[in-house]
Design an enzyme around this catalytic site. Sequence first.
Site, PDB file in Angstrom:
ATOM      1  N   ASP A  11     -53.173 -13.432 -58.356  1.00 55.62           N
ATOM      2  CA  ASP A  11     -53.601 -12.189 -57.711  1.00 55.62           C
ATOM      3  C   ASP A  11     -55.093 -11.933 -57.950  1.00 55.62           C
ATOM      4  O   ASP A  11     -55.655 -12.355 -58.967  1.00 55.62           O
ATOM      5  CB  ASP A  11     -52.767 -11.019 -58.258  1.00 55.62           C
ATOM      6  CG  ASP A  11     -52.834  -9.804 -57.347  1.00 55.62           C
ATOM      7  OD1 ASP A  11     -53.149  -9.964 -56.145  1.00 55.62           O
ATOM      8  OD2 ASP A  11     -52.572  -8.688 -57.840  1.00 55.62           O
ATOM      9  N   THR A  57     -42.928 -12.691 -49.232  1.00 55.29           N
ATOM     10  CA  THR A  57     -42.365 -12.216 -47.960  1.00 55.29           C
ATOM     11  C   THR A  57     -43.008 -10.874 -47.589  1.00 55.29           C
ATOM     12  O   THR A  57     -43.272 -10.619 -46.415  1.00 55.29           O
ATOM     13  CB  THR A  57     -40.827 -12.069 -48.056  1.00 55.29           C
ATOM     14  OG1 THR A  57     -40.503 -11.404 -49.275  1.00 55.29           O
ATOM     15  CG2 THR A  57     -40.143 -13.414 -48.045  1.00 55.29           C
ATOM     16  N   ASN A  59     -46.029 -10.009 -48.140  1.00 59.96           N
ATOM     17  CA  ASN A  59     -47.410 -10.216 -47.683  1.00 59.96           C
ATOM     18  C   ASN A  59     -47.504 -10.340 -46.157  1.00 59.96           C
ATOM     19  O   ASN A  59     -48.587 -10.231 -45.591  1.00 59.96           O
ATOM     20  CB  ASN A  59     -48.027 -11.464 -48.329  1.00 59.96           C
ATOM     21  CG  ASN A  59     -48.347 -11.306 -49.805  1.00 59.96           C
ATOM     22  OD1 ASN A  59     -48.317 -12.276 -50.558  1.00 59.96           O
ATOM     23  ND2 ASN A  59     -48.662 -10.090 -50.248  1.00 59.96           N
TER      24      ASN A  59
HETATM   25  C1  IPE Z   1     -48.371 -10.894 -55.332  1.00 55.38           C
HETATM   26  O1  IPE Z   1     -49.579 -10.250 -55.123  1.00 55.38           O
HETATM   27  C2  IPE Z   1     -48.213 -11.983 -54.312  1.00 55.38           C
HETATM   28  C3  IPE Z   1     -49.043 -13.164 -54.521  1.00 55.38           C
HETATM   29  C4  IPE Z   1     -49.847 -13.374 -55.504  1.00 55.38           C
HETATM   30  C5  IPE Z   1     -48.884 -14.187 -53.525  1.00 55.38           C
HETATM   31  P1  IPE Z   1     -49.678  -8.941 -54.224  1.00 55.38           P
HETATM   32  O2  IPE Z   1     -51.096  -8.566 -54.189  1.00 55.38           O
HETATM   33  O3  IPE Z   1     -49.005  -9.147 -52.926  1.00 55.38           O
HETATM   34  O4  IPE Z   1     -48.806  -7.889 -55.063  1.00 55.38           O
HETATM   35  P2  IPE Z   1     -48.852  -6.299 -55.053  1.00 55.38           P
HETATM   36  O5  IPE Z   1     -48.802  -5.865 -53.623  1.00 55.38           O
HETATM   37  O6  IPE Z   1     -50.129  -5.901 -55.715  1.00 55.38           O
HETATM   38  O7  IPE Z   1     -47.659  -5.885 -55.870  1.00 55.38           O
HETATM   39  C1  IPE Z   2     -53.019 -12.569 -53.940  1.00 52.32           C
HETATM   40  O1  IPE Z   2     -54.341 -12.148 -53.755  1.00 52.32           O
HETATM   41  C2  IPE Z   2     -52.722 -13.732 -53.048  1.00 52.32           C
HETATM   42  C3  IPE Z   2     -52.044 -13.418 -51.798  1.00 52.32           C
HETATM   43  C4  IPE Z   2     -51.434 -12.315 -51.498  1.00 52.32           C
HETATM   44  C5  IPE Z   2     -52.056 -14.486 -50.816  1.00 52.32           C
HETATM   45  P1  IPE Z   2     -54.612 -10.795 -53.013  1.00 52.32           P
HETATM   46  O2  IPE Z   2     -54.901 -11.059 -51.589  1.00 52.32           O
HETATM   47  O3  IPE Z   2     -53.467  -9.865 -53.240  1.00 52.32           O
HETATM   48  O4  IPE Z   2     -55.907 -10.237 -53.698  1.00 52.32           O
HETATM   49  P2  IPE Z   2     -56.161  -8.724 -54.135  1.00 52.32           P
HETATM   50  O5  IPE Z   2     -55.078  -8.356 -55.083  1.00 52.32           O
HETATM   51  O6  IPE Z   2     -56.111  -7.920 -52.877  1.00 52.32           O
HETATM   52  O7  IPE Z   2     -57.500  -8.751 -54.762  1.00 52.32           O
HETATM   53 MG    MG Z   3     -53.027  -8.474 -54.700  1.00 51.06          MG
END
Ligand code: IPE
Ligand code: IPE
Ligand code: MG
Length: 217
Positions: A11, A57, A59
């Site tokens: 993340d 899912t 995302n």
């Molecule tokens: C978790 O990160 C998913 C991945 C790292 C692929 P998210 O950014 O989607 O999680 P939330 O929304 O902060 O819980």
């Molecule tokens: C997690 O990185 C990876 C995916 C969801 C693909 P993020 O895209 O959630 O990055 P932040 O949390 O918004 O910085």
């Molecule tokens: Mg994130």
Amino acid sequence: MIPKHIAFIMDGNGRWASSRGLPRTEGYKHGLEALMRVIKRLDERGVEAVSAFAFSTENSARPQAEIDAIFEQVKKFNRTYSGPLRVTYMGDIDALDAEVAQSVEEVERRTADSSGTLLNIALNYGARSDIIHAAKIAADSGLFSEEKFEESLSGAGLPKLDMIVRTGGEKRLSNFMLYEAAYAELLFLDKLWPDMTEDDADAVLEEFSRRVRKFGR
Ligand code: IPE
Ligand code: IPE
Ligand code: MG
């Protein structure tokens, strides 16, 4: 003790890019490079398996341009990767664009006989639906057993999960490997994923070696 199986919730890619005045999509490119740095070191240290959360899912509720950028990285990696790792995927791959699904098949086939660390990428993955899916298979088999259930989870066949590492500062699992997390050590790092280095991978191993695991005993 070296963990056999570490999972990363990668993340902070979007924030990494935004903080540099770059489009969020740039974060995914650098995120992939960070994954390669981290896993190279873990492979050198003898870690058997690494799971990496690339796309949940949930995302799929993100803007289409961002989703496209993530899958572009995935396709590029799948089509070009040549190295010591064995690459597998878990998640609902069939529901994805045919080109992505095909690239997944390609890299799995191309690396099937590799002897390095197993890189298990969670793509279009959600732990709750994985659990429900496995429970359904076990129930349909007529004899619901823990064994039948566990072998139907998409991470079946991987070593038991020893540790979950989440970068980016949030302290939650976001629907990642909920069943497997039962006795995994949890580590939350403030560092944004694209900033992860080989030394950070070593620091993760060091932290694991300091943990005292009790498994209820
Ligand atoms: C978790 O990160 C998913 C991945 C790292 C692929 P998210 O950014 O989607 O999680 P939330 O929304 O902060 O819980
Ligand atoms: C997690 O990185 C990876 C995916 C969801 C693909 P993020 O895209 O959630 O990055 P932040 O949390 O918004 O910085
Ligand atoms: Mg994130």
